[in-house]
Design a protein around this motif. Structure first.
Motif, PDB file in Angstrom:
ATOM      1  N   LYS A  25       0.831  -1.209   0.000  1.00 27.02           N
ATOM      2  CA  LYS A  25       0.000   0.000   0.000  1.00 27.02           C
ATOM      3  C   LYS A  25       0.869   1.264   0.000  1.00 27.02           C
ATOM      4  O   LYS A  25       0.535   2.261  -0.634  1.00 27.02           O
ATOM      5  CB  LYS A  25      -0.912  -0.005   1.225  1.00 27.02           C
ATOM      6  CG  LYS A  25      -2.037  -1.039   1.158  1.00 27.02           C
ATOM      7  CD  LYS A  25      -3.011  -0.733   0.025  1.00 27.02           C
ATOM      8  CE  LYS A  25      -4.146  -1.730  -0.008  1.00 27.02           C
ATOM      9  NZ  LYS A  25      -5.103  -1.443  -1.135  1.00 27.02           N
ATOM     10  N   VAL A  26       1.995   1.208   0.722  1.00 26.94           N
ATOM     11  CA  VAL A  26       2.892   2.366   0.791  1.00 26.94           C
ATOM     12  C   VAL A  26       3.519   2.655  -0.564  1.00 26.94           C
ATOM     13  O   VAL A  26       3.664   3.812  -0.972  1.00 26.94           O
ATOM     14  CB  VAL A  26       3.973   2.133   1.859  1.00 26.94           C
ATOM     15  CG1 VAL A  26       5.095   3.151   1.737  1.00 26.94           C
ATOM     16  CG2 VAL A  26       3.368   2.199   3.252  1.00 26.94           C
ATOM     17  N   TRP A  27       3.887   1.591  -1.260  1.00 25.66           N
ATOM     18  CA  TRP A  27       4.541   1.758  -2.563  1.00 25.66           C
ATOM     19  C   TRP A  27       3.552   1.868  -3.716  1.00 25.66           C
ATOM     20  O   TRP A  27       3.949   2.096  -4.850  1.00 25.66           O
ATOM     21  CB  TRP A  27       5.489   0.582  -2.812  1.00 25.66           C
ATOM     22  CG  TRP A  27       6.753   0.685  -1.991  1.00 25.66           C
ATOM     23  CD1 TRP A  27       7.213   1.755  -1.333  1.00 25.66           C
ATOM     24  CD2 TRP A  27       7.695  -0.359  -1.750  1.00 25.66           C
ATOM     25  NE1 TRP A  27       8.394   1.486  -0.698  1.00 25.66           N
ATOM     26  CE2 TRP A  27       8.729   0.181  -0.937  1.00 25.66           C
ATOM     27  CE3 TRP A  27       7.798  -1.693  -2.128  1.00 25.66           C
ATOM     28  CZ2 TRP A  27       9.825  -0.548  -0.508  1.00 25.66           C
ATOM     29  CZ3 TRP A  27       8.889  -2.440  -1.708  1.00 25.66           C
ATOM     30  CH2 TRP A  27       9.899  -1.877  -0.894  1.00 25.66           C
ATOM     31  N   GLN A  28       2.263   1.637  -3.415  1.00 20.38           N
ATOM     32  CA  GLN A  28       1.242   1.673  -4.459  1.00 20.38           C
ATOM     33  C   GLN A  28       1.168   3.045  -5.101  1.00 20.38           C
ATOM     34  O   GLN A  28       1.163   4.075  -4.420  1.00 20.38           O
ATOM     35  CB  GLN A  28      -0.119   1.310  -3.851  1.00 20.38           C
ATOM     36  CG  GLN A  28      -1.241   1.227  -4.868  1.00 20.38           C
ATOM     37  CD  GLN A  28      -2.562   0.964  -4.192  1.00 20.38           C
ATOM     38  OE1 GLN A  28      -3.146   1.848  -3.564  1.00 20.38           O
ATOM     39  NE2 GLN A  28      -3.040  -0.270  -4.272  1.00 20.38           N
ATOM     40  N   ASP A  29       1.140   3.073  -6.412  1.00 24.41           N
ATOM     41  CA  ASP A  29       1.035   4.303  -7.200  1.00 24.41           C
ATOM     42  C   ASP A  29       2.244   5.224  -7.022  1.00 24.41           C
ATOM     43  O   ASP A  29       2.212   6.375  -7.429  1.00 24.41           O
ATOM     44  CB  ASP A  29      -0.243   5.060  -6.825  1.00 24.41           C
ATOM     45  CG  ASP A  29      -0.664   6.052  -7.906  1.00 24.41           C
ATOM     46  OD1 ASP A  29      -0.481   5.729  -9.100  1.00 24.41           O
ATOM     47  OD2 ASP A  29      -1.142   7.143  -7.564  1.00 24.41           O
ATOM     48  N   VAL A  30       3.311   4.723  -6.376  1.00 24.86           N
ATOM     49  CA  VAL A  30       4.536   5.495  -6.203  1.00 24.86           C
ATOM     50  C   VAL A  30       5.616   4.960  -7.125  1.00 24.86           C
ATOM     51  O   VAL A  30       6.134   5.674  -7.994  1.00 24.86           O
ATOM     52  CB  VAL A  30       5.017   5.472  -4.731  1.00 24.86           C
ATOM     53  CG1 VAL A  30       6.372   6.157  -4.608  1.00 24.86           C
ATOM     54  CG2 VAL A  30       3.998   6.154  -3.837  1.00 24.86           C
ATOM     55  N   LEU A  31       5.955   3.692  -6.956  1.00 18.28           N
ATOM     56  CA  LEU A  31       6.974   3.073  -7.812  1.00 18.28           C
ATOM     57  C   LEU A  31       6.401   2.758  -9.186  1.00 18.28           C
ATOM     58  O   LEU A  31       5.192   2.476  -9.319  1.00 18.28           O
ATOM     59  CB  LEU A  31       7.476   1.786  -7.165  1.00 18.28           C
ATOM     60  CG  LEU A  31       8.399   1.931  -5.947  1.00 18.28           C
ATOM     61  CD1 LEU A  31       8.609   0.576  -5.293  1.00 18.28           C
ATOM     62  CD2 LEU A  31       9.727   2.553  -6.328  1.00 18.28           C
ATOM     63  N   PRO A  32       7.226   2.768 -10.209  1.00 17.24           N
ATOM     64  CA  PRO A  32       6.778   2.227 -11.498  1.00 17.24           C
ATOM     65  C   PRO A  32       6.342   0.778 -11.323  1.00 17.24           C
ATOM     66  O   PRO A  32       6.877   0.057 -10.478  1.00 17.24           O
ATOM     67  CB  PRO A  32       8.029   2.345 -12.379  1.00 17.24           C
ATOM     68  CG  PRO A  32       8.848   3.410 -11.735  1.00 17.24           C
ATOM     69  CD  PRO A  32       8.593   3.310 -10.277  1.00 17.24           C
ATOM     70  N   VAL A  33       5.383   0.326 -12.116  1.00 15.86           N
ATOM     71  CA  VAL A  33       4.779  -0.994 -11.924  1.00 15.86           C
ATOM     72  C   VAL A  33       5.834  -2.096 -11.968  1.00 15.86           C
ATOM     73  O   VAL A  33       5.838  -3.010 -11.119  1.00 15.86           O
ATOM     74  CB  VAL A  33       3.700  -1.235 -12.997  1.00 15.86           C
ATOM     75  CG1 VAL A  33       3.203  -2.678 -12.928  1.00 15.86           C
ATOM     76  CG2 VAL A  33       2.539  -0.276 -12.792  1.00 15.86           C
ATOM     77  N   THR A  34       6.758  -2.019 -12.905  1.00 17.33           N
ATOM     78  CA  THR A  34       7.765  -3.080 -13.015  1.00 17.33           C
ATOM     79  C   THR A  34       8.676  -3.109 -11.791  1.00 17.33           C
ATOM     80  O   THR A  34       8.995  -4.187 -11.269  1.00 17.33           O
ATOM     81  CB  THR A  34       8.611  -2.869 -14.285  1.00 17.33           C
ATOM     82  OG1 THR A  34       9.159  -1.536 -14.272  1.00 17.33           O
ATOM     83  CG2 THR A  34       7.759  -3.038 -15.538  1.00 17.33           C
ATOM     84  N   VAL A  35       9.087  -1.932 -11.330  1.00 16.69           N
ATOM     85  CA  VAL A  35       9.937  -1.870 -10.145  1.00 16.69           C
ATOM     86  C   VAL A  35       9.165  -2.359  -8.923  1.00 16.69           C
ATOM     87  O   VAL A  35       9.692  -3.094  -8.076  1.00 16.69           O
ATOM     88  CB  VAL A  35      10.454  -0.431  -9.924  1.00 16.69           C
ATOM     89  CG1 VAL A  35      11.282  -0.342  -8.652  1.00 16.69           C
ATOM     90  CG2 VAL A  35      11.261   0.035 -11.120  1.00 16.69           C
ATOM     91  N   TYR A  36       7.881  -1.974  -8.843  1.00 14.16           N
ATOM     92  CA  TYR A  36       7.036  -2.406  -7.725  1.00 14.16           C
ATOM     93  C   TYR A  36       6.942  -3.927  -7.673  1.00 14.16           C
ATOM     94  O   TYR A  36       7.144  -4.541  -6.610  1.00 14.16           O
ATOM     95  CB  TYR A  36       5.648  -1.783  -7.894  1.00 14.16           C
ATOM     96  CG  TYR A  36       4.641  -2.192  -6.845  1.00 14.16           C
ATOM     97  CD1 TYR A  36       4.402  -1.402  -5.734  1.00 14.16           C
ATOM     98  CD2 TYR A  36       3.902  -3.378  -6.977  1.00 14.16           C
ATOM     99  CE1 TYR A  36       3.468  -1.760  -4.772  1.00 14.16           C
ATOM    100  CE2 TYR A  36       2.980  -3.757  -6.023  1.00 14.16           C
ATOM    101  CZ  TYR A  36       2.765  -2.937  -4.921  1.00 14.16           C
ATOM    102  OH  TYR A  36       1.849  -3.313  -3.976  1.00 14.16           O
ATOM    103  N   CYS A  37       6.619  -4.519  -8.814  1.00 21.85           N
ATOM    104  CA  CYS A  37       6.438  -5.978  -8.851  1.00 21.85           C
ATOM    105  C   CYS A  37       7.749  -6.702  -8.532  1.00 21.85           C
ATOM    106  O   CYS A  37       7.752  -7.719  -7.817  1.00 21.85           O
ATOM    107  CB  CYS A  37       5.900  -6.405 -10.217  1.00 21.85           C
ATOM    108  SG  CYS A  37       4.210  -5.841 -10.516  1.00 21.85           S
ATOM    109  N   LYS A  38       8.860  -6.201  -9.032  1.00 20.51           N
ATOM    110  CA  LYS A  38      10.147  -6.845  -8.732  1.00 20.51           C
ATOM    111  C   LYS A  38      10.470  -6.731  -7.250  1.00 20.51           C
ATOM    112  O   LYS A  38      10.952  -7.688  -6.633  1.00 20.51           O
ATOM    113  CB  LYS A  38      11.259  -6.197  -9.561  1.00 20.51           C
ATOM    114  CG  LYS A  38      11.220  -6.550 -11.035  1.00 20.51           C
ATOM    115  CD  LYS A  38      12.361  -5.867 -11.785  1.00 20.51           C
ATOM    116  CE  LYS A  38      12.314  -6.207 -13.266  1.00 20.51           C
ATOM    117  NZ  LYS A  38      13.397  -5.529 -14.022  1.00 20.51           N
ATOM    118  N   ALA A  39      10.212  -5.568  -6.675  1.00 19.79           N
ATOM    119  CA  ALA A  39      10.519  -5.372  -5.260  1.00 19.79           C
ATOM    120  C   ALA A  39       9.641  -6.251  -4.384  1.00 19.79           C
ATOM    121  O   ALA A  39      10.133  -6.961  -3.485  1.00 19.79           O
ATOM    122  CB  ALA A  39      10.334  -3.894  -4.896  1.00 19.79           C
TER     123      ALA A  39
END
Length: 772
Positions: free
Chosen positions: A631-645
């Motif tokens: 939730k914290v990273w939602q809509d903050v990180l790019p989707v690809t970076v978010y999913c990898k993280a």
């Protein structure tokens, strides 16, 4: 005949009778006698003259002998006595001369002192000062005579000092009557209110009688000059003038000078009006200062003074010049720092308007030179005004750096959304260069049948090199706009200014690498959202730095066009900065996951309710951590970076569970069921942590692609199968090392699990034999 005369003369014994007898004898010899008689008559006078001369010489020689005898008998008898007497007389003469000169100087001292006292009583200050200086000169000469010390000199010196101080006291009293300062109380700090209470009263307006006899201020100032105290007096006056009149006029835009002339006094005071700006324009300040100087020149300083030095009798003391020497340096510094600096334009388009300030500065100095307050050529004030381009560049660079630092130290969490369609307002790029233009012409001249289409049919989309959708700090967006605006300003500036502005932009980005990680260090370590935003900020800046130099390359000065105008070298540093911060946060999150799973008691003895509860709680905590992080990273990180993280963190949890379960040596049927239920929780709820987008329906796609981002996802599912399968099913899943189980586990790991799950029977032995 000559021969005969010579022979006769040389004999030395001839007299008149002998010579006559012999000539008589010879005359008988004929013609010779006649010649001899003639020569004799000629020779006789010469001989008589020679005899007279010889007699005189004999007399002179006798006199010389007498004189020599007198010298030898009288003078040389006692020469030392004569020399001693002469020296003693000479010394006596010198002593008497010295005594006489000292007495004359003492008389002159006394006379000058009497005349001084008389002149001082009559308030003839110039005459008194001159007499006082005369006594000082006499005393100085008396003191300079070495070897002739007088006790009276000490008393004279004391008397001179006393009378000098007395004279200065009277002059000071007169000066205070002529120039009256009415100042605010000393307790009040320097402010607009205190400045308005300051007044200068000049009682130097001459009356009709004084216009004839001369103004009293001239007498007082001339006396100060004679005593050598004029410079000190003007220094004190200049400091008061700076502190209470000139500097307030420069510092307070609303302060206005007003003049008032009465019958016997001229008053300079101040009033206040509403200011239009926070600081006065140089033109207004120059007019105010000029008014003050005009007043001083007319009512105080426009009096001629004679130079007191004896070797410069023809020179005059220029009072305005003397005051200017005392205050001009400090006044010009104040004008520069508090007036001209503020008037330097912040935009190159306003530089042309600054010409008025330069002209006003020139006129101001010209007016002061006409009033003789200034001398010489261009001053520092005018040099500063004329060097506006350099000052503009310095001020602009300073403002840019200050603005950039303020943005860097502002809050990171205030964000804006960046999409592939987002872009900074870029300046229009220049047309292609001449070289490209020639190439285009050459290409157009090729025959149509020789043209080969090398373009790939598959075209890249317009978003290929765009930054993916993410959130960045609004301050970073403003920082990038500041960089573009500064470079755009550089394109319209002079060469030197252009270079300074360009390197100021480079300094902005170098400053970012130093300031942001240090200033926000604690928050970047503790708050995962800020770490993600900082990561995006760095990638956003690096993305623009790739093309920033190229966009302005042909619009900057020629010095920068030769390859120096680039920011590409800064890109790796920004990427490392963003990556390092985010990876540090990832390590923190991994550490928290492993710490929570460490409380699961190694997933052993799950038939014990306490152990099962601890394991279940640990898994729930890990999932809660991941969901919160999602939730914290939602809509903050790019989707690809978010999913990898998120995939990396979930994979860390699964690996830890797999490792712990695979290490168990004995797993009962009940343990296996409970372990399966725990793993099922991870499988069912694990994908739910993948929520990169605020819209829930759009997240299903990424939740279904969990195996792509979680490396051990299929390994975990195979472990679950093993926990519920019988021996035959496990052997079938192995499929001689070609099945899905073999793809995830090694033979040793499968055998270890079989030994832990099943009792030692022939069937287990047969199954173990097939796992190889």
């Amino acid at each position: 005949g000559s021969l005969v005369a010579a022979v006769l003369a040389s004999s030395g014994r001839l007299d008149k009778e002998d010579l006559g007898t012999r000539i008589g004898r010879l005359s008988r010899r004929g013609e010779v006698c006649t010649v001899i008689n003639k020569k004799y008559s000629e020779f006789l006078p010469s001989m008589q003259s020679a005899q007279e001369l010889l007699a005189q010489v004999d007399g002179l020689a006798g006199n010389i002998d007498l004189l020599r005898a007198g010298i030898e008998s009288e003078v040389q008898r006692d020469p030392n006595v004569a020399v001693a007497e002469f020296a003693e007389l000479k010394q006596q003469l010198e002593r008497d001369t010295l005594v006489l000169s000292v007495l004359k100087k003492l008389q002159q001292f006394d006379t000058a002192m009497e005349e001084y006292n008389t002149a001082l009583l009559e308030k003839k200050y110039v005459v008194a000062a001159q007499q006082l200086e005369k006594t000082r000169s006499n005393l100085k000469m008396l003191e300079s005579r070495k070897g002739f010390e007088l006790k009276i000199l000490k008393a004279l010196r004391t008397e001179l000092t006393v009378q000098t101080e007395n004279m200065l006291y009277h002059l000071g009293e007169e000066w205070q009557k002529l120039v009256v300062w009415k100042l605010p109380p000393s307790k009040e700090s320097s402010s607009l209110e205190s400045a308005m209470h300051s007044e200068l009263h000049l009682h130097t307006v001459p009356s009709k009688e004084e216009e004839i006899a001369g103004p009293p201020v001239a007498s007082v100032l001339q006396a100060f000059a004679v005593l050598g105290e004029l410079h000190a007096k003007f220094k004190i006056f200049g400091q008061l003038l700076l502190k209470y009149i000139l500097k307030p006029l420069i510092s307070y835009p609303s302060l206005q000078p007003f003049t008032e002339e009465q019958s016997d006094v001229f008053i300079l005071h101040f009033k206040s009006k509403e200011p239009n700006l926070d600081y006065s324009s140089p033109i207004e300040v120059f007019d105010k200062i000029k008014l003050v100087f005009e007043v001083l020149h007319k009512y105080l300083l426009n009096v001629p003074l004679e130079q007191p030095a004896e070797d410069r009798k023809d020179c005059r003391v220029i009072l305005p010049e003397l005051l200017g020497d005392v205050i001009w340096e400090e006044l010009s510094d104040c004008l520069i720092q508090n007036c001209l600096v503020n008037s330097i334009p912040t935009n190159s388009s306003k530089l042309e308007q600054y010409i008025e300030v330069i002209k006003s500065t020139e006129e101001f100095e010209k007016a002061l030179k006409n009033m003789q307050f200034l001398k010489g050529d261009t001053t520092d004030l005018l040099k500063y005004a004329r060097n506006v381009n350099s000052h503009f560049a310095n001020k602009k660079c300073q403002d840019v750096i200050v603005a950039a630092r303020n943005l860097m130290t502002s809050e990171i969490h205030n964000t804006v959304k960046i999409t592939p369609d987002s872009s900074v307002a870029l300046p229009r790029l220049p047309d292609p260069g001449s070289g490209d233009h020639l190439k285009m012409q050459k290409t157009n001249k090729l025959p149509q049948n020789n043209v080969v289409n090398l373009e790939n049919e598959t075209k890249l989309t317009q978003y290929t090199f765009s930054l993916p959708t993410c959130r960045i700090s609004s301050s970073v967006e403003e920082l990038m706009k500041l960089a573009y605006q500064t470079l755009l300003e550089a394109t319209a500036s002079t060469d030197q200014c252009c270079i300074q502005l360009f390197y100021s932009v480079r300094n902005i980005f170098q400053l970012f690498c130093d300031v942001v990680p240090t200033y926000h260090k604690e928050n970047l370590q503790k708050l995962p959202q800020l770490a993600a935003i900082h990561h995006n900020n760095c990638m956003y800046i690096a993305h623009h730095l790739l093309t920033l130099g190229h966009q302005f390359r042909y619009r900057l000065t020629d010095i920068l066009c030769d390859g120096a105008a680039t920011f590409v070298d800064l890109v790796p540093g920004f990427r490392r900065l963003g990556t390092a911060c985010f990876l540090a946060q990832m390590r923190v999150q991994k550490g928290e996951i492993l710490e929570r799973l460490s409380s699961a008691r190694n997933f052993s003895n799950m038939d014990d309710e306490e152990n099962y509860s601890s394991a279940n709680k640990a898994i729930r905590q890990v999932l809660h951590q991941l969901k919160r992080l999602g939730k914290v990273w939602q809509d903050v990180l790019p989707v690809t970076v978010y999913c990898k993280a998120m995939g990396t963190l979930l994979n860390t949890a699964l690996m830890e569970i797999i490792t712990r379960i695979a290490a168990l040596e004995d797993i009962s049927a009940e343990d296996a069921d409970r372990l399966y239920s725990l793993c099922k929780i991870m499988v069912e709820e694990g994908p739910q942590v993948f929520t990169p987008l605020p819209e829930e329906d759009k997240n299903k796609k990424y939740q279904e692609e969990v195996p792509v981002y979680v490396k051990k996802w299929m390994t975990f599912k195979e472990l679950m199968i093993i926990l519920q399968a019988n021996l035959q099913e496990i052997v079938d899943q192995w499929a001689d090392g070609k099945g899905p189980l073999a793809a995830e586990f090694s033979a040793a790991e499968v055998k270890s699990l079989i030994r832990a799950l099943f009792q030692n029977t022939e069937r287990r032995a047969a199954a173990l034999a097939k796992i190889k």
